[in-house]
Scaffold this active site. Structure first.
Site, PDB file in Angstrom:
ATOM      1  N   ASP A  54       0.812  -1.221   0.000  1.00  0.00           N
ATOM      2  CA  ASP A  54       0.000   0.000   0.000  1.00  0.00           C
ATOM      3  C   ASP A  54       0.841   1.266   0.000  1.00  0.00           C
ATOM      4  O   ASP A  54       0.463   2.294   0.561  1.00  0.00           O
ATOM      5  CB  ASP A  54      -0.964  -0.003   1.196  1.00  0.00           C
TER       6      ASP A  54
ATOM      7  N   GLY B  88       1.618   2.837  -2.743  1.00  0.00           N
ATOM      8  CA  GLY B  88       1.224   3.670  -3.891  1.00  0.00           C
ATOM      9  C   GLY B  88       1.781   3.118  -5.206  1.00  0.00           C
ATOM     10  O   GLY B  88       2.069   3.881  -6.127  1.00  0.00           O
ATOM     11  N   LYS B  89       1.897   1.792  -5.284  1.00  0.00           N
ATOM     12  CA  LYS B  89       2.411   1.164  -6.516  1.00  0.00           C
ATOM     13  C   LYS B  89       1.465   1.416  -7.690  1.00  0.00           C
ATOM     14  O   LYS B  89       1.896   1.626  -8.816  1.00  0.00           O
ATOM     15  CB  LYS B  89       2.574  -0.360  -6.315  1.00  0.00           C
TER      16      LYS B  89
ATOM     17  N   GLY C 167      -4.609  -4.475  -3.557  1.00  0.00           N
ATOM     18  CA  GLY C 167      -5.582  -3.420  -3.810  1.00  0.00           C
ATOM     19  C   GLY C 167      -4.801  -2.191  -4.210  1.00  0.00           C
ATOM     20  O   GLY C 167      -4.059  -1.635  -3.404  1.00  0.00           O
ATOM     21  N   HIS C 168      -4.889  -1.809  -5.471  1.00  0.00           N
ATOM     22  CA  HIS C 168      -4.132  -0.660  -5.966  1.00  0.00           C
ATOM     23  C   HIS C 168      -5.122   0.422  -6.379  1.00  0.00           C
ATOM     24  O   HIS C 168      -5.947   0.216  -7.263  1.00  0.00           O
ATOM     25  CB  HIS C 168      -3.271  -1.060  -7.169  1.00  0.00           C
TER      26      HIS C 168
ATOM     27  N   GLN D 282       1.816  -6.553  -3.356  1.00  0.00           N
ATOM     28  CA  GLN D 282       2.429  -6.674  -2.036  1.00  0.00           C
ATOM     29  C   GLN D 282       3.766  -5.931  -1.980  1.00  0.00           C
ATOM     30  O   GLN D 282       3.906  -4.945  -2.664  1.00  0.00           O
ATOM     31  CB  GLN D 282       2.584  -8.146  -1.619  1.00  0.00           C
TER      32      GLN D 282
ATOM     33  N   GLY E 124     -10.798  -3.372   3.618  1.00  0.00           N
ATOM     34  CA  GLY E 124     -11.358  -2.260   4.387  1.00  0.00           C
ATOM     35  C   GLY E 124     -10.818  -2.184   5.808  1.00  0.00           C
ATOM     36  O   GLY E 124     -11.223  -1.313   6.587  1.00  0.00           O
TER      37      GLY E 124
ATOM     38  N   VAL F  40       2.763  13.911  -3.673  1.00  0.00           N
ATOM     39  CA  VAL F  40       2.200  14.946  -2.798  1.00  0.00           C
ATOM     40  C   VAL F  40       0.675  14.941  -2.786  1.00  0.00           C
ATOM     41  O   VAL F  40       0.032  15.876  -2.318  1.00  0.00           O
ATOM     42  CB  VAL F  40       2.740  16.352  -3.175  1.00  0.00           C
TER      43      VAL F  40
HETATM   44  P1  GDP Z   1      -0.628   0.107  -3.585  1.00  0.00           P
HETATM   45  O1  GDP Z   1      -1.262  -1.129  -3.053  1.00  0.00           O
HETATM   46  O2  GDP Z   1       0.848   0.157  -3.350  1.00  0.00           O
HETATM   47  O3  GDP Z   1      -0.993   0.402  -5.017  1.00  0.00           O
HETATM   48  O4  GDP Z   1      -1.238   1.310  -2.717  1.00  0.00           O
HETATM   49  P2  GDP Z   1      -2.798   1.524  -2.343  1.00  0.00           P
HETATM   50  O5  GDP Z   1      -3.487   2.027  -3.555  1.00  0.00           O
HETATM   51  O6  GDP Z   1      -3.341   0.341  -1.643  1.00  0.00           O
HETATM   52  O7  GDP Z   1      -2.665   2.642  -1.221  1.00  0.00           O
HETATM   53  C1  GDP Z   1      -2.093   3.880  -1.494  1.00  0.00           C
HETATM   54  C2  GDP Z   1      -3.163   4.964  -1.266  1.00  0.00           C
HETATM   55  O8  GDP Z   1      -2.538   6.214  -1.185  1.00  0.00           O
HETATM   56  C3  GDP Z   1      -4.163   5.080  -2.402  1.00  0.00           C
HETATM   57  O9  GDP Z   1      -5.400   5.442  -1.860  1.00  0.00           O
HETATM   58  C4  GDP Z   1      -3.595   6.178  -3.272  1.00  0.00           C
HETATM   59  O10 GDP Z   1      -4.599   6.884  -3.991  1.00  0.00           O
HETATM   60  C5  GDP Z   1      -2.972   7.062  -2.241  1.00  0.00           C
HETATM   61  N1  GDP Z   1      -1.762   7.793  -2.660  1.00  0.00           N
HETATM   62  C6  GDP Z   1      -0.764   7.369  -3.486  1.00  0.00           C
HETATM   63  N2  GDP Z   1       0.215   8.294  -3.543  1.00  0.00           N
HETATM   64  C7  GDP Z   1      -0.169   9.314  -2.726  1.00  0.00           C
HETATM   65  C8  GDP Z   1       0.441  10.548  -2.328  1.00  0.00           C
HETATM   66  O11 GDP Z   1       1.543  10.906  -2.715  1.00  0.00           O
HETATM   67  N3  GDP Z   1      -0.269  11.317  -1.433  1.00  0.00           N
HETATM   68  C9  GDP Z   1      -1.498  10.961  -0.947  1.00  0.00           C
HETATM   69  N4  GDP Z   1      -2.104  11.757  -0.087  1.00  0.00           N
HETATM   70  N5  GDP Z   1      -2.087   9.808  -1.307  1.00  0.00           N
HETATM   71  C10 GDP Z   1      -1.432   8.987  -2.172  1.00  0.00           C
HETATM   72  P1  IMO Z   2      -0.895  -4.371  -2.131  1.00  0.00           P
HETATM   73  O1  IMO Z   2      -0.502  -4.921  -3.481  1.00  0.00           O
HETATM   74  C1  IMO Z   2      -0.972  -4.852   2.200  1.00  0.00           C
HETATM   75  C2  IMO Z   2      -1.033  -8.992   3.693  1.00  0.00           C
HETATM   76  C3  IMO Z   2      -2.278  -9.460   4.411  1.00  0.00           C
HETATM   77  C4  IMO Z   2      -1.658 -10.449   5.376  1.00  0.00           C
HETATM   78  C5  IMO Z   2      -0.566 -11.109   4.555  1.00  0.00           C
HETATM   79  C6  IMO Z   2      -0.953 -12.430   3.930  1.00  0.00           C
HETATM   80  O2  IMO Z   2      -2.181  -3.604  -2.157  1.00  0.00           O
HETATM   81  O3  IMO Z   2       0.241  -3.624  -1.503  1.00  0.00           O
HETATM   82  P2  IMO Z   2      -2.527 -13.110   1.902  1.00  0.00           P
HETATM   83  O4  IMO Z   2      -3.989 -12.919   1.680  1.00  0.00           O
HETATM   84  O5  IMO Z   2      -1.666 -12.493   0.856  1.00  0.00           O
HETATM   85  O6  IMO Z   2      -2.160 -14.547   2.141  1.00  0.00           O
HETATM   86  O7  IMO Z   2      -2.211 -12.337   3.290  1.00  0.00           O
HETATM   87  O8  IMO Z   2      -0.249 -10.161   3.523  1.00  0.00           O
HETATM   88  N1  IMO Z   2      -1.256  -8.438   2.344  1.00  0.00           N
HETATM   89  C7  IMO Z   2      -1.198  -7.130   2.044  1.00  0.00           C
HETATM   90  N2  IMO Z   2      -1.006  -6.051   2.828  1.00  0.00           N
HETATM   91  N3  IMO Z   2      -1.083  -4.695   0.868  1.00  0.00           N
HETATM   92  C8  IMO Z   2      -1.254  -5.773   0.064  1.00  0.00           C
HETATM   93  O9  IMO Z   2      -1.231  -5.686  -1.278  1.00  0.00           O
HETATM   94  C9  IMO Z   2      -1.360  -7.065   0.647  1.00  0.00           C
HETATM   95  N4  IMO Z   2      -1.542  -8.308   0.151  1.00  0.00           N
HETATM   96  C10 IMO Z   2      -1.470  -9.138   1.199  1.00  0.00           C
HETATM   97  O10 IMO Z   2      -2.905  -8.394   5.081  1.00  0.00           O
HETATM   98  O11 IMO Z   2      -1.034  -9.783   6.440  1.00  0.00           O
HETATM   99 MG    MG Z   3      -2.797  -1.723  -1.761  1.00  0.00          MG
END
Ligand code: GDP
Ligand code: IMO
Ligand code: MG
Length: 427
Positions: A13, A15-16, A40-41, A223, A301, A413
């Site tokens: 999470d 911000g990939k 979840g991206h 991940q 969530g 940012v």
């Molecule tokens: P991922 O799993 O690495 O793709 O990251 P997620 O999408 O799960 O979580 C990153 C969250 O931060 C998302 O809701 C993005 O929209 C948000 N985000 C990404 N880059 C930035 C940033 O530079 N600033 C802020 N405020 N939010 C960001």
């Molecule tokens: P993104 O791509 C954050 C965590 C789960 C749990 C562990 C194992 O959005 O960064 P699993 O269902 O993979 O066997 O769960 O890994 N986990 C993540 N945490 N971001 C993710 O993906 C994750 N994918 C799995 O919460 O601790």
């Molecule tokens: Mg994510």
């Protein structure tokens, strides 16, 4: 032409999705190489928010060919659910390709994931319950079902029967659950065969030809480094190779063709699920980061656990991924703090560790050695060059850069596609 890998530096999470999407218009192919719909991206484009799970984030850019690589585990109901939802919003998904060697998440593996977690009780991993672990376990046990098996009904039934032989015993006798009829599982899988057929490719061959023809290939991890099954905080990890090496095994592109590795690094740290987290904040400061950074899981969530930036982890990510560039995200979330603590090392039972401790026991005992950096109060969401940042924010970036030992090439940012400062081009 170049192949670039994008990985998460921390526990996910970071911000990939946004980073991948931002490069979308400059690449030919975006390949997801590990994980499944545990990811979840979130990508925000001009006020529209897209939450992607199984689909590569390149799907939102017209012209890009999104590829689900062999290293991914695919839940077909989720795949087509996502495709249909995007189509309904006007996104063209017709270019999506799927490796013939990718493994399928069979319905019984979803059941086993959730049941096993309940059975573990307080020793649970906190998985996403999507069947990820059991499906990778089947792959390694040579009991897995692959995309290509959908096109040979006889083999599919044989394989499902083979997989269920032991699983049904476990389901019924250990977990006290209903056994699964092989025909039931086969029918569910076969229901998708016609829709899958036109998408199936030999992804290794396709990508070699694409690179030879001059296409830029972006390999997008799910991940992150500390969730990697080999290099993460085992056993509190996911079951795939989320580090840069996984980009090769999970796509069929050899290491000699990778030119860049960009690691996405949040300006603080978060974690979802169980497991050690040295800089975790269980107080109001953690709640502040969670609220300001909107740190709630895109997939489940769940509130994300929050803590200060950890330079030991950043250095470790630089090492195990061979990082060439860091993308420092969510710097805006730190705005408004008088001082920003950062972890520069660990204290493990009175001994200072500048690098990741070798053993799980030591990592569980690690206490952060914190330094205080001066904060800033100006809104930085409109900054587009490094000079637009307040001096203390610039100093924060420089501090991170020195602490992790690689350059910070992009600074986030804000969540929108446009809200970034590009210091060095990633391509
Ligand atoms: P991922 O799993 O690495 O793709 O990251 P997620 O999408 O799960 O979580 C990153 C969250 O931060 C998302 O809701 C993005 O929209 C948000 N985000 C990404 N880059 C930035 C940033 O530079 N600033 C802020 N405020 N939010 C960001
Ligand atoms: P993104 O791509 C954050 C965590 C789960 C749990 C562990 C194992 O959005 O960064 P699993 O269902 O993979 O066997 O769960 O890994 N986990 C993540 N945490 N971001 C993710 O993906 C994750 N994918 C799995 O919460 O601790
Ligand atoms: Mg994510």
């Amino acid at each position: 032409m170049p192949a670039i890998v994008i990985v998460g530096a921390q526990w996910g999470d970071e911000g990939k999705g946004k980073a991948t999407d931002q490069l979308g218009h400059r690449v030919g192919h975006v390949v997801k190489f590990n994980g499944g719909n545990n990811a979840g991206h979130t990508v925000v484009v001009g006020g529209e928010t897209y939450a992607l799970h199984l689909l590569p984030s390149g799907i939102l850019t017209p012209g890009v060919i999104p590829v689900i690589g062999n290293g991914v585990v695919v839940d077909l109901s989720v795949l087509f659910g996502e495709v249909d939802a995007l189509r309904a919003r006007g996104v063209d998904t017709s270019r999506l390709l799927l490796s013939a060697n990718a493994h399928l998440i069979a319905p019984y593996n979803r059941v086993l994931d959730k049941t096993a977690e309940r059975f573990l009780g307080s020793h649970r991993i906190g998985t996403t319950g999507r069947g990820i672990g059991p499906t990778y376990a089947d792959k390694m046990n040579r009991l897995g079902i692959r995309v290509q098996d959908l096109f040979d009904e006889k083999i599919l039934l044989q394989k499902v029967e083979g997989a269920l032989e032991l699983k049904n015993q476990v389901l019924a006798k250990v977990y006290n659950r209903r056994a699964v009829e092989p025909a039931e599982a086969v029918d569910e899988l076969l229901g998708y065969a016609d829709r899958v057929r036109p998408m199936v490719v030999d992804s290794s061959l396709l990508l070699e030809q694409a690179l030879d023809a001059g296409s830029t290939v972006l390999l997008e991890a799910g991940q992150a480094t500390l969730l990697d099954v080999d290099h993460g905080t085992y056993p509190f990890v996911t079951s795939s190779s989320a580090t840069a090496g996984g980009a090769c095994t999970g796509s069929g592109i050899p290491p000699t063709r990778i030119d860049r590795v960009a690691a996405i690094l949040k300006a603080y740290t978060t974690r979802v699920g169980e497991g050690p987290f040295p800089t975790e904040l269980l107080d109001a400061a953690g709640e502040h980061l969670r609220r300001t950074g909107r740190e709630y899981g895109t997939t489940t969530g769940r509130p994300r656990r929050c803590g200060w930036f950890d330079a030991v982890i950043g250095r470790y990510a630089a090492r195990v991924n061979g990082v060439t560039d860091f993308v420092l995200t969510k710097l805006d979330v730190l705005t408004g703090l008088d001082q920003v603590p950062v972890c520069v090392a660990y204290d493990v039972d009175g001994v200072r560790h500048d690098e990741m401790p070798m053993t799980q026991t030591d990592f569980h005992h690690a206490k952060p050695v914190l330094e205080q950096l001066p904060g800033w109060s100006e809104d930085i969401s409109g900054a587009r060059t490094i000079e637009d940042l307040p001096l203390n924010a610039q100093a924060y970036v420089r501090f991170v850069e020195a602490a992790v030992g690689r350059r910070v090439s992009v600074i986030g940012v804000g969540p929108d596609r446009a809200a970034s400062i590009v210091v060095h081009d990633l391509l």
